[in-house]
Every structure is written in C-alpha cells, then in structure tokens.
Design a protein around this motif. Structure first.
Motif, PDB file in Angstrom:
ATOM      1  N   PRO A 251      21.847  89.487  -8.398  1.00 51.42           N
ATOM      2  CA  PRO A 251      23.205  89.996  -8.155  1.00 51.42           C
ATOM      3  C   PRO A 251      23.223  90.966  -6.975  1.00 51.42           C
ATOM      4  CG  PRO A 251      22.607  90.158 -10.481  1.00 51.42           C
ATOM      5  CD  PRO A 251      21.356  89.798  -9.746  1.00 51.42           C
ATOM      6  N   ASP A 252      24.367  91.096  -6.343  1.00 49.11           N
ATOM      7  CA  ASP A 252      24.533  92.013  -5.213  1.00 49.11           C
ATOM      8  C   ASP A 252      24.680  93.433  -5.759  1.00 49.11           C
ATOM      9  OD1 ASP A 252      25.032  93.289  -2.872  1.00 49.11           O
ATOM     10  OD2 ASP A 252      26.754  92.076  -2.291  1.00 49.11           O
ATOM     11  N   LEU A 253      23.550  94.165  -5.811  1.00 51.57           N
ATOM     12  CA  LEU A 253      23.512  95.495  -6.414  1.00 51.57           C
ATOM     13  C   LEU A 253      23.057  96.531  -5.393  1.00 51.57           C
ATOM     14  CD1 LEU A 253      21.619  94.532  -9.713  1.00 51.57           C
ATOM     15  CD2 LEU A 253      24.067  95.022  -9.506  1.00 51.57           C
ATOM     16  N   PRO A 254      23.367  97.810  -5.611  1.00 49.64           N
ATOM     17  CA  PRO A 254      22.759  98.870  -4.794  1.00 49.64           C
ATOM     18  C   PRO A 254      21.239  98.819  -4.929  1.00 49.64           C
ATOM     19  CG  PRO A 254      24.588  99.726  -6.098  1.00 49.64           C
ATOM     20  CD  PRO A 254      24.334  98.331  -6.590  1.00 49.64           C
ATOM     21  N   LEU A 255      20.530  99.351  -3.930  1.00 50.27           N
ATOM     22  CA  LEU A 255      19.082  99.179  -3.859  1.00 50.27           C
ATOM     23  C   LEU A 255      18.371  99.658  -5.118  1.00 50.27           C
ATOM     24  CD1 LEU A 255      16.546  98.389  -2.366  1.00 50.27           C
ATOM     25  CD2 LEU A 255      16.584 100.600  -1.203  1.00 50.27           C
TER      26      LEU A 255
END
Length: 281
Positions: free
Chosen positions: A97-101
């Motif tokens: 998923p497109d998540l913060p680092l």
C-alpha cells in the motif's frame, strides 16, 4: 556490535563523508576473492591510494590472511566500509500500500515475517520504491544476519573496525546508469538478464526505471562447461530450458504482483559466451 543502522547503498563519492576527511578502505568480496581499495578524500574528489584483488586461500577468508594483505599492500587505515557480498543478501520486489515511510517499513517487515520461512533471522531493508497505480512497488534486501556476523567476526579478528556497511549496486542497475543514453527506445518496457556463474539477476525496466528485480538461482557454470566441452546440443538445450522455466516463474510473479503485462523485449548480458548462446536460443 554490527552497525546495521548505517547500512545503505555504497557510492564512492560518499566515502570521504563517511570518514570525515580521513582515508578509507572499502572492501568488496564474493565467494572467490576480495577487493580492497584505500581512498583518500581530496578537495577535488577522491583519490585511490592502494588497491588489490586477492583470491581467497583454500580455507577461505581468515584473520591471518587479511593481516598479511594489510602489511603487504601498506594500507594505512584499519577502519573499513564493506559492500555486502551477494551470498549474504537476497533481493525481492513487493507490492505494498502507498504508506508513509515509517509505516511502509513496518508493513514490509510484517509481510516478510508472515510470508515465508527463513526470513525471521534476516534484516529487512528497503532499497527504493516506485508508484504503481494506487500501490507501491518496493525493492527490498534481506540480509542474512547469522552469516553476516560470521564474516564480520573474521574482519574484527584481523584488527579491522567496521564503520559502515552498504549494498553494492547490482549489475542491472549499473547497466541502466551507464547505458541509458544509448537506448534506442526508452519508453518500451524491457526484461534484462544479468547472467553470472552462480546466479542470474532478472530486472524489468520501464521508462528508464528499474521497476522489478529478482535473483534467479541459475548460474551459467554448467552451460559454459558443456559449451567448451563440445557436448551435445541436447545437453546444452536442457541447461537453457532450466533458465527459461525460472524466468517464466519470475515473470508470472511480476504480472500477478503488478497487474502489468509482461514486456515483449528481453536482453541478456553478463558472461558473453553464455549470453550469446541464450540469445540465439
């Protein structure tokens, strides 16, 4: 204790910064040999002071052998940086998923812990990632900690102090960096195979970016021996068939992970004799 927090990609231009204007010795080794380079930080860049490549003795890398190299080559610095050898690192690509680092790092660790056996004792490091529709295609490295500890123990017994540990750039990444200006078409997705004696690296390049990377457990040693021994075409074809099957499995995983179509163009390089035979097949 191993300074694993400093583990990152190695760039020669960074060596001076790591050692704060002092000389540095960079070590790079595989299963056959060791390369050691002492670099001095200069105002206008880095300067190579000493350089050697040595084949391992019969009993492998050991402290006495390393101490002898330091004396014979007149290395002035015992603080070293290390490129992790291929046997200690497994490279993978994951769709996440497109998540913060920070959240992405945690999600990758959970994925690897739950996905398959053998990774619980590995250090998981994210190398890079690309946006893939609403997801991220994440390239990771799994560092085999037990083997790494044994290798580092030998270095410490030789009186070497490990300041920094990094990933070497893989062959395909080097190819992209140094040859991108010579490509006829930079928009067509392409499969690249980097063929070596013990393993083959598969990568998929899309719009000049490495979007997928996987190491295949097929090396060309047997193929080269058969070619040089003038063995039958059936034996040679069998070796190539094994590689093709491994490539098919990797490409099927790529399509399942990314929902992208498999590129129609494939390039093989590395060991020239083996690559030429595979292209002709």
């Amino acid at each position: 204790m191993m300074n694993l927090k400093k583990m990152n990609k190695l760039s020669l231009s960074r060596i001076g910064g790591i050692f704060h204007s002092r000389n540095a010795v960079a070590l790079d080794w595989d299963h056959q040999s060791l390369a050691a380079v002492e670099v001095a930080d200069r105002n206008n860049g880095a300067e190579i002071i000493h350089f050697t490549i040595r084949a391992f003795p019969a009993d492998g890398m050991n402290a006495a052998w390393l101490k002898a190299i330091w004396q014979q080559e007149h290395f002035s610095e015992h603080r070293v940086i290390c490129c992790l050898p291929p046997a200690l690192v497994e490279y993978k690509s994951l769709v996440m998923p497109d998540l913060p680092l920070a959240q992405l790092e945690e999600a990758v660790k959970i994925e690897m812990d739950s996905g398959s056996s053998g990774h619980s004792t590995s250090l998981v490091k994210i190398i890079d990632w690309q946006k893939q529709y609403q997801m991220l295609l994440v390239n990771i490295a799994l560092v085999k900690l037990e083997l790494l500890a044994k290798e580092f123990q030998v270095l410490k017994q030789a009186g070497l102090e490990i300041e920094w540990t990094g990933f070497r750039y893989q062959g395909l990444q080097n190819f992209i960096n140094f040859n991108r200006n010579f490509w006829d078409d930079t928009t067509t997705s392409t499969i690249y195979l980097d063929i070596d004696k013990d393993a083959t690296e598969l990568g998929i390049v899309k719009n000049e970016v490495m979007v997928y990377r996987r190491e295949i457990g097929w090396g060309c040693s047997a193929l080269l021996n058969n070619l040089r021994g003038n063995n039958s075409q059936a034996i040679i074809s069998s070796e190539i068939t094994d590689l093709i099957e491994e490539v098919r499995l990797s490409l099927a995983a790529y399509k399942a992970d990314t929902k992208d179509e498999i590129p129609l163009k494939i390039e093989a390089f590395g060991k020239i004799e083996a690559a030429s035979t595979i292209r002709d097949s």
